[in-house]
Motif scaffolding. Structure first.
Motif, PDB file in Angstrom:
ATOM      1  N   GLY A 142      35.475 -34.686  41.267  1.00 60.03           N
ATOM      2  CA  GLY A 142      36.845 -35.285  41.917  1.00 60.03           C
ATOM      3  C   GLY A 142      37.405 -35.001  43.104  1.00 60.03           C
ATOM      4  N   LEU A 143      37.210 -33.792  43.508  1.00 55.21           N
ATOM      5  CA  LEU A 143      37.647 -33.566  44.876  1.00 55.21           C
ATOM      6  C   LEU A 143      36.722 -34.107  45.915  1.00 55.21           C
ATOM      7  CD1 LEU A 143      38.400 -29.769  44.670  1.00 55.21           C
ATOM      8  CD2 LEU A 143      40.115 -31.573  44.978  1.00 55.21           C
ATOM      9  N   ILE A 167      32.643 -43.604  45.291  1.00 52.10           N
ATOM     10  CA  ILE A 167      33.643 -43.188  44.751  1.00 52.10           C
ATOM     11  C   ILE A 167      33.774 -43.264  43.144  1.00 52.10           C
ATOM     12  CG2 ILE A 167      36.222 -43.090  44.417  1.00 52.10           C
ATOM     13  CD1 ILE A 167      36.125 -44.073  47.587  1.00 52.10           C
ATOM     14  N   LEU A 188      33.599 -40.344  40.053  1.00 52.72           N
ATOM     15  CA  LEU A 188      34.374 -40.413  38.689  1.00 52.72           C
ATOM     16  C   LEU A 188      33.620 -40.358  37.750  1.00 52.72           C
ATOM     17  CD1 LEU A 188      37.315 -42.321  40.541  1.00 52.72           C
ATOM     18  CD2 LEU A 188      37.117 -39.918  40.395  1.00 52.72           C
ATOM     19  N   GLY A 241      37.370 -40.881  49.716  1.00 49.52           N
ATOM     20  CA  GLY A 241      38.196 -41.991  49.786  1.00 49.52           C
ATOM     21  C   GLY A 241      39.130 -41.949  51.099  1.00 49.52           C
ATOM     22  N   LEU A 242      39.416 -40.574  51.490  1.00 52.41           N
ATOM     23  CA  LEU A 242      40.243 -40.383  52.779  1.00 52.41           C
ATOM     24  C   LEU A 242      39.430 -40.327  54.111  1.00 52.41           C
ATOM     25  CD1 LEU A 242      42.530 -37.495  51.381  1.00 52.41           C
ATOM     26  CD2 LEU A 242      43.017 -39.957  51.502  1.00 52.41           C
ATOM     27  N   ALA A 255      35.512 -37.156  45.662  1.00 54.00           N
ATOM     28  CA  ALA A 255      35.636 -38.590  45.361  1.00 54.00           C
ATOM     29  C   ALA A 255      37.058 -38.657  46.271  1.00 54.00           C
ATOM     30  CB  ALA A 255      36.013 -38.924  43.967  1.00 54.00           C
ATOM     31  N   VAL A 256      37.976 -37.766  46.246  1.00 53.81           N
ATOM     32  CA  VAL A 256      39.012 -38.014  47.012  1.00 53.81           C
ATOM     33  C   VAL A 256      38.835 -37.922  48.355  1.00 53.81           C
ATOM     34  CG1 VAL A 256      41.369 -36.849  47.454  1.00 53.81           C
ATOM     35  CG2 VAL A 256      40.664 -37.032  45.081  1.00 53.81           C
ATOM     36  N   ALA A 257      37.951 -36.702  48.755  1.00 57.60           N
ATOM     37  CA  ALA A 257      37.561 -36.622  50.183  1.00 57.60           C
ATOM     38  C   ALA A 257      36.956 -37.840  51.000  1.00 57.60           C
ATOM     39  CB  ALA A 257      36.791 -35.231  50.446  1.00 57.60           C
TER      40      ALA A 257
END
Length: 433
Positions: A206-207, A82, A86, A213-214, A209-211
């Motif tokens: 960025g997307l 992640i 970023l 993370g989830l 990294a969010v994905a």
């Protein structure tokens, strides 16, 4: 977690998610080949100055890999991935002001930051893939995920040619002849040709990294890795593992050879005594070099479930030695096709060297990954050595430099990766060899 437990889990979903990372950093890395001619024209650079693009990018691997290994050891693979995404996104965002101010040093700084993020991704994702499953199929898994890295490498130049090179760069004389209004309009359009693609890349990173993370990626503790990969007896330092150090040299010469061949192929194919191709036509043929690497990785990922990775690595390296020897001796169209074919046999080398070098490191796995990624600096140095000889003995004969690189890789596949195994001939390690 025992090695049996690791083997019993189904890691298809996390491997699918990780594959997207390999695709993205392949695409981003290959865009450098588009930036070089674009920025060379925009800033009226010499070839040496333009080469700073690749130098800045690959130097980040040398500077940031070992710190990245320590970071991954502290925060874990998932958080490391992640953070890497970023940082890479930040590097992409910095292309916006760099293009807006038309500052070449700003571009080089943004590239270094972008490459630092990619370095952290490599340090975290490569060993993570080798751990997710049976130790004896680690090379196969890494080859299959790296195949999508090659797909990104093939897609990147096509997108870059369309989005970045679509704007014709004017000379300083042509710009001076424009009205002040037209000069502003031209500067804006030229800057936007770089800004927009990298803004899109920043958003995608960025997307992602969010994905991630989830997404619930399996958590594998460093303390469990020794069992998970049939670790060698513990040593006082990561540098004490001979097969890792020899593997780092293997990564250095492999990346150097791959980048070097790709860098000089268009110039070689343009020579009348070789093929006499126009630069744009030669560029299309060069795509076969990278496409061959992608196809070879898919095939190699399957074959190495049956064939020992070390043996396959040695075989492919020896084939490349034969192909370069044929090219130098015969010349002409035979030389062109022989060198293009190297891409196919290059295919399995990076992930195979990587996984063999990491095998059995236990708690040193993330640090070992940092050492190997640091060796990617070969992509900055070997092409310079190749160019030095090209200026003195001729371009085709100078391909003896990558030939020597493949001789070393053949040694590592046949013997070098087993440097520490005699001291611990465990069942798992023998299978991996």
């Amino acid at each position: 977690m025992s090695s049996g437990t690791v083997a019993q889990h189904n890691y298809t979903k996390p491997l699918t998610v990780l594959t997207s990372l390999f695709f993205m950093w392949g695409l981003i890395t290959s865009l450098n080949d588009i930036l070089i001619p674009h920025l060379k024209a925009v800033f009226t650079l010499s070839y040496v100055q333009a080469a700073l693009i690749q130098f800045s990018f690959f130097t980040a691997y040398f500077v940031m890999s070992f710190p990245s290994g320590y970071l991954v050891e502290k925060v874990g693979y998932k958080r490391g991935i992640i953070i890497g995404l970023l940082v890479a996104a930040l590097g992409c965002l910095l292309f916006y002001p760099a293009a807006g101010t038309r500052s070449y040093p700003f571009f080089l700084g943004a590239l270094f930051i972008l490459a630092s993020g990619i370095t952290l991704l490599q340090v975290a994702a490569n060993p993570y893939v080798t751990i997710l499953g049976k130790p004896e199929t680690a090379s196969s898994r890494l080859n299959l995920t790296q195949a999508f890295n090659s797909l990104g490498t093939a897609v990147g130049p096509l997108l870059g040619s369309l989005l970045i090179l679509g704007v014709a760069v004017k000379s300083s004389t042509e710009i001076a002849a424009l009205s002040p209004t037209d000069q502003l309009a031209y500067a804006a359009s030229e800057a936007a040709s770089v800004q927009h693609p990298y803004l899109i890349l920043a958003g995608l990173l960025g997307l992602l990294a969010v994905a991630i993370g989830l997404f619930k990626l399996p958590k594998i503790q460093e303390t469990h890795q020794a069992e998970a990969v049939d670790a060698l007896p513990a040593k006082h330092s990561v540098w004490a593992y001979k097969h890792l150090v020899l593997g780092a040299i293997g990564i250095f010469v492999y990346v150097g050879a791959e980048v070097s061949i790709g860098s000089f192929m268009i110039s070689l194919m343009a020579q009348p005594q070789i093929a006499g191709l126009a630069a744009d036509v030669a560029g299309k043929y060069l795509a076969l070099y990278w496409t061959g690497a992608m196809v070879g990785r898919f095939i190699g990922g399957v074959l190495m479930r049956k064939i020992a990775p070390g043996k396959m690595l040695a075989f492919n390296a020896l084939v490349n030695v034969a192909l370069i020897t044929t090219a130098i001796v015969v010349g002409g169209h035979v030389a062109m096709w022989s060198l293009l074919l190297i891409g196919f046999f290059n295919s399995i080398m990076f992930p195979t060297i990587f996984s063999l070098a990491l095998h059995g490191l236990g708690k040193y796995t993330s640090e070992g990954s940092g050492v190997l990624c640091m060796a990617i600096v070969g992509g900055a140095l070997v092409p310079v050595i190749h160019a030095f000889f090209a200026d003195r003995i001729g371009l085709l004969p100078s391909f003896i430099i990558p030939l020597l690189c493949y001789v070393y890789i053949a040694f590592y596949g046949a013997k070098g990766h087993r440097a520490d195994l005699e001291a611990a001939p465990t069942k798992g390690l023998q299978k991996a060899a």
